[in-house]
Design an enzyme around this catalytic site. Structure first.
Site, PDB file in Angstrom:
ATOM      1  N   ASP A 233      -9.516  25.951  20.445  1.00  0.00           N
ATOM      2  CA  ASP A 233     -10.307  26.251  21.042  1.00  0.00           C
ATOM      3  C   ASP A 233     -10.495  25.828  22.553  1.00  0.00           C
ATOM      4  O   ASP A 233      -9.570  24.530  22.090  1.00  0.00           O
ATOM      5  CB  ASP A 233     -11.786  25.973  20.408  1.00  0.00           C
ATOM      6  CG  ASP A 233     -13.916  26.746  21.468  1.00  0.00           C
ATOM      7  OD1 ASP A 233     -12.677  27.187  22.443  1.00  0.00           O
ATOM      8  OD2 ASP A 233     -13.987  26.500  21.417  1.00  0.00           O
TER       9      ASP A 233
HETATM   10  C1  BGC Z   1     -15.831  29.515  23.985  1.00  0.00           C
HETATM   11  C2  BGC Z   1     -14.461  30.078  23.139  1.00  0.00           C
HETATM   12  C3  BGC Z   1     -14.421  31.035  24.574  1.00  0.00           C
HETATM   13  C4  BGC Z   1     -13.385  29.711  25.250  1.00  0.00           C
HETATM   14  C5  BGC Z   1     -12.759  30.494  26.959  1.00  0.00           C
HETATM   15  C6  BGC Z   1     -14.743  28.648  25.488  1.00  0.00           C
HETATM   16  O1  BGC Z   1     -15.744  27.151  25.562  1.00  0.00           O
HETATM   17  O2  BGC Z   1     -16.094  27.610  22.893  1.00  0.00           O
HETATM   18  O3  BGC Z   1     -15.383  30.490  22.000  1.00  0.00           O
HETATM   19  O4  BGC Z   1     -13.564  31.691  24.097  1.00  0.00           O
HETATM   20  O5  BGC Z   1     -14.430  29.025  25.951  1.00  0.00           O
HETATM   21  O6  BGC Z   1     -13.329  31.006  27.586  1.00  0.00           O
END
Ligand code: BGC
Length: 690
Positions: free
Chosen positions: A257
């Site tokens: 993530d």
């Molecule tokens: C989130 C993810 C997301 C990623 C990209 C993160 O803060 O937890 O779910 O896909 O950002 O935007």
């Protein structure tokens, strides 16, 4: 816990080939090795991290174009501020679909397939190779700001919806990235929380949806922000090598993530394939290589699964855009259908469907000027958003009176009050179960002043309704219904649509009843009414003390009566379930048991009911839930019509995760099979032996 063999990254087997893959994993890994052998060291290092926040690096001149990744489960999140260095013809618009929790509320696998396909088509039209969804974390606490992005509290329901969503999406050529692995069920200090989860809960509750995703052929898995039992998920060998590669048998690419890696060295050892979007490490990979801590061969091993996945799914060698797939009208229809079937009717004293003839309708409350939708990476702007006043007026006429905060006189003099309430939920935030005191007070005032009040809830999760739900003439849960889902709501109000949504989670009377109530550290600031807390210098333990008793498993087993049970939702017609028959009184390994039930629409209009089959063990040797959903089917019947619904079970449906032998296990003995229309409304039970 048992260590499992690592799958095809090393073994190059044909295992796990999904319908959407262009070739076997063997072939894809061989091709990946060829491509990697042409990269310079610098290019290989580049492949370990993202590029411009939302891209997987590549080397276009060597046959590896950059891959664009886009959020999120509920539609394509357009990013107008992408760096100019990256020319990308983004879509000029994308459909805002109902939130995934509303998709789960449909209990309709065909709709999940259509939804995934529609989002996948918009990705293909907009040059998005990888969609950063679906999010499949289990609803464990009503406070979690991301529940709207997920699919409720039940592993089976989440698994079925996830599997169909992925198949639909990947049939378009868009690669799905299931997230966030694993035990990421709270936004409470989300980059500072340590989920303390026991082995049984991990395997029985939190992993099945990921297994379903892998079985459906998902291309990528994203690890989560939290620690799992003391290790950051994105840099944990246990999480990546043992659980993802070993237990799930996953052969595709794993990515972190965003900004969730705290030690580059640990990440490199963990089996992680891609750090997103990539930190500026003081000591980066070149320095670690110079110190002999990481070799070029390690680098090859690290990046292979990402490259192999791009190869296997044909992402490198197809035209970037397929503009013919921007089929907006079709996608809007899918969005509407999901909102239509996902709207849940919780209370109705007969006021609905609303006979408007000659009546004064007052529309008041929260979402009169802003669309109800979730925030964070899952935000989708949509277009032509139909707001609540417009939707209600289109159905009931322009003389509907719209007043955000009405006075006593206005409330009392209306024949019918439509009261809008709810929350705007978001990633990185928890919110209280109860609405702010002022909003609760307004709801109480309106329902008390006017007995013909229909409360419309728009929220991504459960809210406290205990003081007023029983007094309202009707209560409807309409979630975050997407750009045209408030039209579906208006159609439900008028009776053009007969509601058939079911709650994908239990709504508790008070947060004190929740299985998660004790999981928050006692000495820490909890989310306040308006302010949110989510950042700190210390790491907080989030204790999953309820173990496998999540959602209705908790309420049923502990004998706590919720306000609304899992699987619950009313219709404008009535159904009866009877003549439950099992194909055998004994279950045998390798054989399926068919549960047959006659469902009759005993009312006056067509409608749909969801038949739910729960299983429980009579004399368990470990703590087991009183009920576990093991099969469900939605059936549509005309007035007076009957159908025999058949649902299948096998001995895996009797099993629990045995943490002594680290495997699924089922005791010999008797099991109760309960057939009903919610976890609490059981029409009939039967006993079966194993
Ligand atoms: C989130 C993810 C997301 C990623 C990209 C993160 O803060 O937890 O779910 O896909 O950002 O935007």
């Amino acid at each position: 816990m048992k260590r499992f063999l690592i799958c095809a990254i090393a073994a190059l087997s044909a295992f796990g080939l999904s319908a959407q893959q262009k070739m076997t994993w063997d072939e894809a890994y061989q091709k990946a090795d060829e491509l990697i052998s042409k990269l310079t060291l610098e290019e290989k290092i580049g492949m370990t991290r993202g590029f411009s926040k939302f891209f997987i690096n590549g080397s276009p001149e060597k046959g590896m174009p950059y891959m664009y990744l886009s959020d999120a489960s509920g539609g394509v999140h357009l990013r107008p501020n992408l760096p100019a260095s990256h020319t990308l013809e983004q879509l000029e618009k994308s459909v805002a679909f109902p939130a995934p929790i509303m998709l789960a509320a449909t209990f309709n696998d065909a709709l999940a397939e259509a939804y995934g396909r529609a989002v996948g088509e918009e990705c293909r039209a907009g040059g998005v190779e990888v969609l950063l969804g679906p999010g499949v974390n289990i609803y464990r606490t009503s406070r979690c700001g991301r529940n709207f992005e997920y699919m409720g509290e039940d592993p089976l329901l989440t698994s079925v919806i996830t599997s169909e969503y992925i198949k639909g999406m990947q049939s378009t050529g868009t690669a799905a990235c299931v997230k966030h692995f694993v035990a990421n069920n709270t936004e409470f200090y989300r980059k500072r929380s340590n989920s303390i989860v026991d082995e049984r809960a991990l395997y029985e509750i939190y992993m099945p949806a990921f297994q379903a995703a892998v079985d459906a052929g998902v291309a990528f898995i994203m690890t989560s922000y939290n620690q799992l039992n003391g290790e950051w998920a994105g840099q944990s060998e246990f999480v990546i090598k043992d659980l993802i590669r070993g237990h799930l048998g996953f052969c595709g690419g794993v990515m972190s993530d965003w900004d969730s890696i705290f030690s580059l060295e640990n990440m490199l050892k963990s089996g992680q394939n891609l750090e997103m979007p990539g930190m500026d490490w003081k000591e980066g990979i070149p320095e670690l290589m110079a110190q002999g801590k990481f070799s070029e061969e390690d680098l090859n091993v690290m990046i292979r699964p990402i490259v192999a996945t791009c190869v296997a799914f044909g992402l490198y060698d197809r035209p970037k855009y397929d503009k013919s797939l921007a089929k907006y009208e079709e996608h809007e229809q899918v969005a509407y259908n999901v909102a239509a079937e996902g709207t849940v009717l919780l209370e109705n004293n007969g006021i609905l469907p609303l006979d408007r003839a000659g009546k004064t309708i007052l529309l008041t409350g929260k979402f009169l000027n802003e669309p109800p939708r979730g925030r964070g990476s899952a935000y989708v702007e949509g277009y032509d958003f139909v707001g609540l006043p417009a939707a209600v007026k289109a159905e009931f006429g322009d003389d509907v009176i719209v007043v955000p905060v009405a006075d006593d006189q206005q409330i009392k003099s209306a024949d019918v009050v439509l009261l809008s309430v709810g929350t705007i939920d978001s990633e990185a935030r928890e919110r209280p179960f109860a609405l702010p005191a002022g909003e609760e007070a307004y709801i109480r005032k309106v329902v008390e002043a006017n007995p013909n009040t229909v409360v419309i809830v728009n929220s991504g999760s459960g809210i406290r309704m205990t003081d007023w739900a029983g007094k309202a003439a009707a209560v409807i849960y309409n979630w975050y219904p997407g750009q045209n889902g408030l039209r579906a709501l208006a159609d439900v109000l008028s009776g053009d649509l007969n509601p058939s949504g079911k709650l994908p989670m239990t709504i508790e009377k008070d947060f004190a009843d929740s299985p998660a109530v004790n999981s928050y550290p006692a000495d820490v600031e909890l989310p306040s009414e308006t302010g949110y807390v989510y950042w700190s210098d210390v790491i907080y333990d989030v204790k999953y003390e309820e173990s496998v008793l999540v959602g209705y498993r908790w309420y049923e087993t502990k004998g706590i009566e919720p306000l609304y049970p899992f699987g619950y939702g009313l219709s404008y017609t009535d159904f009866s379930l009877d003549k439950v028959k099992l194909s055998s009184s004994r279950m045998k390994d390798g054989k399926t048991l068919t549960v047959k039930v006659k469902v009759t629409n005993t009312g006056e209009r067509a409608g749909s009911e969801v038949v739910q089959v729960y299983v429980s063990e009579k004399k368990p040797t470990v703590l087991r839930p009183k009920k576990e959903l093991k099969a469900f089917k939605k059936v549509n019947l005309r007035a007076g019509e009957s159908a025999v619904v058949e649902l299948e079970l096998d001995t895996q449906d009797l099993a629990f995760w045995n943490d002594e032998i680290h495997s699924w296990d089922a005791n010999r003995g008797e099991y109760v099979i309960s057939v009903g229309t919610s976890s609490a409304d059981i029409a009939c039970t039967r006993t079966v032996k194993y």
